[in-house]
Scaffold this motif. Sequence first.
Motif, PDB file in Angstrom:
ATOM      1  N   ASN A 104      -8.249  -5.667   9.090  1.00 41.29           N
ATOM      2  CA  ASN A 104      -9.433  -4.882   9.468  1.00 41.29           C
ATOM      3  C   ASN A 104      -9.363  -3.394   9.159  1.00 41.29           C
ATOM      4  N   SER A 105      -8.204  -2.915   8.789  1.00 40.64           N
ATOM      5  CA  SER A 105      -8.059  -1.464   8.587  1.00 40.64           C
ATOM      6  C   SER A 105      -6.868  -1.190   7.686  1.00 40.64           C
ATOM      7  N   GLY A 106      -6.765   0.062   7.279  1.00 43.18           N
ATOM      8  CA  GLY A 106      -5.636   0.477   6.463  1.00 43.18           C
ATOM      9  C   GLY A 106      -4.330   0.404   7.226  1.00 43.18           C
ATOM     10  N   THR A 107      -4.382   0.816   8.464  1.00 39.21           N
ATOM     11  CA  THR A 107      -3.184   0.775   9.296  1.00 39.21           C
ATOM     12  C   THR A 107      -2.672  -0.652   9.428  1.00 39.21           C
ATOM     13  N   GLU A 108      -3.581  -1.556   9.714  1.00 36.59           N
ATOM     14  CA  GLU A 108      -3.184  -2.956   9.890  1.00 36.59           C
ATOM     15  C   GLU A 108      -2.645  -3.540   8.580  1.00 36.59           C
ATOM     16  N   ALA A 109      -3.226  -3.106   7.474  1.00 35.82           N
ATOM     17  CA  ALA A 109      -2.731  -3.539   6.164  1.00 35.82           C
ATOM     18  C   ALA A 109      -1.296  -3.058   5.963  1.00 35.82           C
ATOM     19  N   ASN A 110      -1.030  -1.810   6.336  1.00 36.04           N
ATOM     20  CA  ASN A 110       0.324  -1.278   6.160  1.00 36.04           C
ATOM     21  C   ASN A 110       1.322  -1.902   7.129  1.00 36.04           C
ATOM     22  N   GLU A 111       0.876  -2.236   8.329  1.00 34.92           N
ATOM     23  CA  GLU A 111       1.753  -2.972   9.246  1.00 34.92           C
ATOM     24  C   GLU A 111       2.162  -4.301   8.607  1.00 34.92           C
ATOM     25  N   ALA A 135       3.445  11.763   3.218  1.00 35.74           N
ATOM     26  CA  ALA A 135       2.736  10.479   3.229  1.00 35.74           C
ATOM     27  C   ALA A 135       1.884  10.319   4.477  1.00 35.74           C
ATOM     28  N   PHE A 136       0.802   9.568   4.331  1.00 34.04           N
ATOM     29  CA  PHE A 136       0.038   9.102   5.485  1.00 34.04           C
ATOM     30  C   PHE A 136      -0.191   7.604   5.330  1.00 34.04           C
ATOM     31  N   HIS A 137       0.310   6.837   6.295  1.00 31.50           N
ATOM     32  CA  HIS A 137       0.117   5.387   6.225  1.00 31.50           C
ATOM     33  C   HIS A 137      -0.554   4.819   7.469  1.00 31.50           C
ATOM     34  N   GLY A 138      -0.860   5.660   8.459  1.00 37.06           N
ATOM     35  CA  GLY A 138      -1.550   5.181   9.651  1.00 37.06           C
ATOM     36  C   GLY A 138      -0.873   5.664  10.915  1.00 37.06           C
ATOM     37  N   ARG A 139      -1.448   5.300  12.073  1.00 36.53           N
ATOM     38  CA  ARG A 139      -1.001   5.880  13.345  1.00 36.53           C
ATOM     39  C   ARG A 139      -0.464   4.870  14.345  1.00 36.53           C
ATOM     40  N   ILE A 187       4.407   4.008  -1.345  1.00 36.30           N
ATOM     41  CA  ILE A 187       3.944   5.175  -2.108  1.00 36.30           C
ATOM     42  C   ILE A 187       2.421   5.171  -2.207  1.00 36.30           C
ATOM     43  N   GLU A 188       1.806   6.308  -1.907  1.00 34.92           N
ATOM     44  CA  GLU A 188       0.387   6.495  -2.227  1.00 34.92           C
ATOM     45  C   GLU A 188       0.312   7.076  -3.647  1.00 34.92           C
ATOM     46  N   PRO A 189      -0.440   6.475  -4.541  1.00 35.17           N
ATOM     47  CA  PRO A 189      -0.542   7.013  -5.902  1.00 35.17           C
ATOM     48  C   PRO A 189      -1.067   8.458  -5.919  1.00 35.17           C
ATOM     49  N   GLY A 192      -3.830  11.372  -0.227  1.00 32.76           N
ATOM     50  CA  GLY A 192      -5.115  11.917   0.199  1.00 32.76           C
ATOM     51  C   GLY A 192      -5.007  12.840   1.392  1.00 32.76           C
ATOM     52  N   GLU A 193      -4.364  12.362   2.460  1.00 31.68           N
ATOM     53  CA  GLU A 193      -4.319  13.149   3.696  1.00 31.68           C
ATOM     54  C   GLU A 193      -3.467  14.407   3.545  1.00 31.68           C
ATOM     55  N   ALA A 194      -2.501  14.387   2.628  1.00 24.97           N
ATOM     56  CA  ALA A 194      -1.657  15.570   2.411  1.00 24.97           C
ATOM     57  C   ALA A 194      -2.442  16.671   1.692  1.00 24.97           C
ATOM     58  N   VAL A 220       2.455  -0.086  -2.952  1.00 27.23           N
ATOM     59  CA  VAL A 220       1.556   1.065  -3.121  1.00 27.23           C
ATOM     60  C   VAL A 220       0.449   0.996  -2.067  1.00 27.23           C
ATOM     61  N   ASP A 221       0.291   2.116  -1.380  1.00 29.17           N
ATOM     62  CA  ASP A 221      -0.763   2.235  -0.372  1.00 29.17           C
ATOM     63  C   ASP A 221      -2.001   2.774  -1.079  1.00 29.17           C
ATOM     64  N   GLU A 222      -2.931   1.862  -1.334  1.00 33.47           N
ATOM     65  CA  GLU A 222      -4.170   2.224  -2.037  1.00 33.47           C
ATOM     66  C   GLU A 222      -5.349   2.243  -1.059  1.00 33.47           C
ATOM     67  N   VAL A 223      -5.029   2.507   0.201  1.00 38.53           N
ATOM     68  CA  VAL A 223      -6.093   2.519   1.202  1.00 38.53           C
ATOM     69  C   VAL A 223      -7.155   3.562   0.834  1.00 38.53           C
ATOM     70  N   GLN A 224      -6.696   4.724   0.372  1.00 35.72           N
ATOM     71  CA  GLN A 224      -7.653   5.778   0.010  1.00 35.72           C
ATOM     72  C   GLN A 224      -7.976   5.787  -1.483  1.00 35.72           C
ATOM     73  N   THR A 225      -6.994   5.458  -2.319  1.00 35.40           N
ATOM     74  CA  THR A 225      -7.195   5.552  -3.777  1.00 35.40           C
ATOM     75  C   THR A 225      -7.800   4.285  -4.377  1.00 35.40           C
ATOM     76  N   ALA A 249      -8.161  -0.700   2.013  1.00 40.45           N
ATOM     77  CA  ALA A 249      -9.114  -0.723   3.142  1.00 40.45           C
ATOM     78  C   ALA A 249     -10.264   0.208   2.755  1.00 40.45           C
ATOM     79  N   LYS A 250     -10.510   1.202   3.557  1.00 41.72           N
ATOM     80  CA  LYS A 250     -11.564   2.206   3.350  1.00 41.72           C
ATOM     81  C   LYS A 250     -12.764   1.742   2.522  1.00 41.72           C
ATOM     82  N   ALA A 251     -12.817   2.061   1.230  1.00 36.79           N
ATOM     83  CA  ALA A 251     -14.054   1.891   0.452  1.00 36.79           C
ATOM     84  C   ALA A 251     -14.450   0.432   0.212  1.00 36.79           C
TER      85      ALA A 251
END
Length: 401
Positions: A104-111, A135-139, A187-189, A192-194, A220-225, A249-251
Amino acid sequence: MTNDWTSAAGRDLMSLGGRLANLERGEGSHVWDVEGTRYLDFLGGIAVNSLGHAHPVFVEAVSRQAARLAHVSNYFASPQQLELAARLKRLAGTGDRGRVFLANSGTEANETAMKLARLHGGRSGRTTILSLEGAFHGRSMGALSITPKAAYQDPFAPLVPGTKSVARTIAALEEAFAGGDIAAIFIEPIQGEAGVVELPEGFLRRARELATAHDALLIVDEVQTGSGRTGEWFAFQREGITPDALTFAKAVGAGFPLGGMITFGDASDLFYPGTHNSTFGGNPLASAVANAVLEHIETAGVLQNVTARGAELREAVSGLPLVASTRGAGLLIGIVLERPVAADVASEAFRRGLVVNAPAPDVIRLAPAYTIGDDEIAEFLDLFGQALDAVAAAQTQETPA
Ligand SMILES: *Cc1c(COP(=O)(O)O)cnc(C)c1O
């Protein structure tokens, strides 16, 4: 209702801080608050609203599927879910051996991907999950443990053990792998958050070589990219590498909550029945929306628009006052300012009816709808130019010659 976030209604919400307005309606790239003020939305719900607001494709998909079958739990498959899995495999280029987990979300995907790393590490005897500085992968506790930012992590110590961060240089990466014990690297390609920070040239390719040589997973964390944001379906695709897994996730849902993980090759065999699940994940409603969104992006030439409009925007802002440079790809753009005044620029922009944000003290981030055209760009340049002028003028006053 008002826009006053100090009101009692505002205090009912626990995600504190930084709320700008009380929004009630959107159409295309514009949103309106409860008092009727109109804003041009160039943040896109933080890189989520790929088709803008209330796009007919989105509205139709939600309505049609909601009237048919919304949710059945993960005890059942649905045609929408199977179609989405096949589509994501094709867009990510996994070939036959790819598999998809829907959440349901980027965080859950990364978990999910962290659990994949643990399963892999269990086989190879390695425990460390690496992530990069910035890096930002979720909270959530796992994702937070690979998000090396003191302000986010420190109040919640102790974190998940076996997590470590490494500087964003090829030398540091090589040193970390030489130390052994690496089960996976996230790795985020583009970070974004940085502040829309690009990786050094060749970094992702070197990470691929090192991960392969040390039997570690490259995730690769493509939640934002991902999902078309950079003008490719996924940003790793421009590097000519294949990861072991990617998260998205996101888009992808254009505003409907959906995220997940795609695995490639051997990593597809790590999870087995009973090891992971999500009640809502990939329900027919969310899947139907993602199918419609991705199909529209694919068939209506939307990715070409992302690439062209991104280049146009970067070119156009380059000459504006206070702008030092731009970075990013497609419609994920970081505008680097000459001074750390991004927060002031964002609030001056907002006062003029433009939504952008400041992920770093000297960076303004743009993540508008993939569908923006000449009108939106002209309006953006007008409002953003005014905001920059206002901040530049205030600065000149502060420092008299
Ligand atoms: C937003 C983001 C996340 C977290 O996604 P949520 O949907 O907010 O849980 C993870 N990774 C990256 C790169 C992100 O940009």
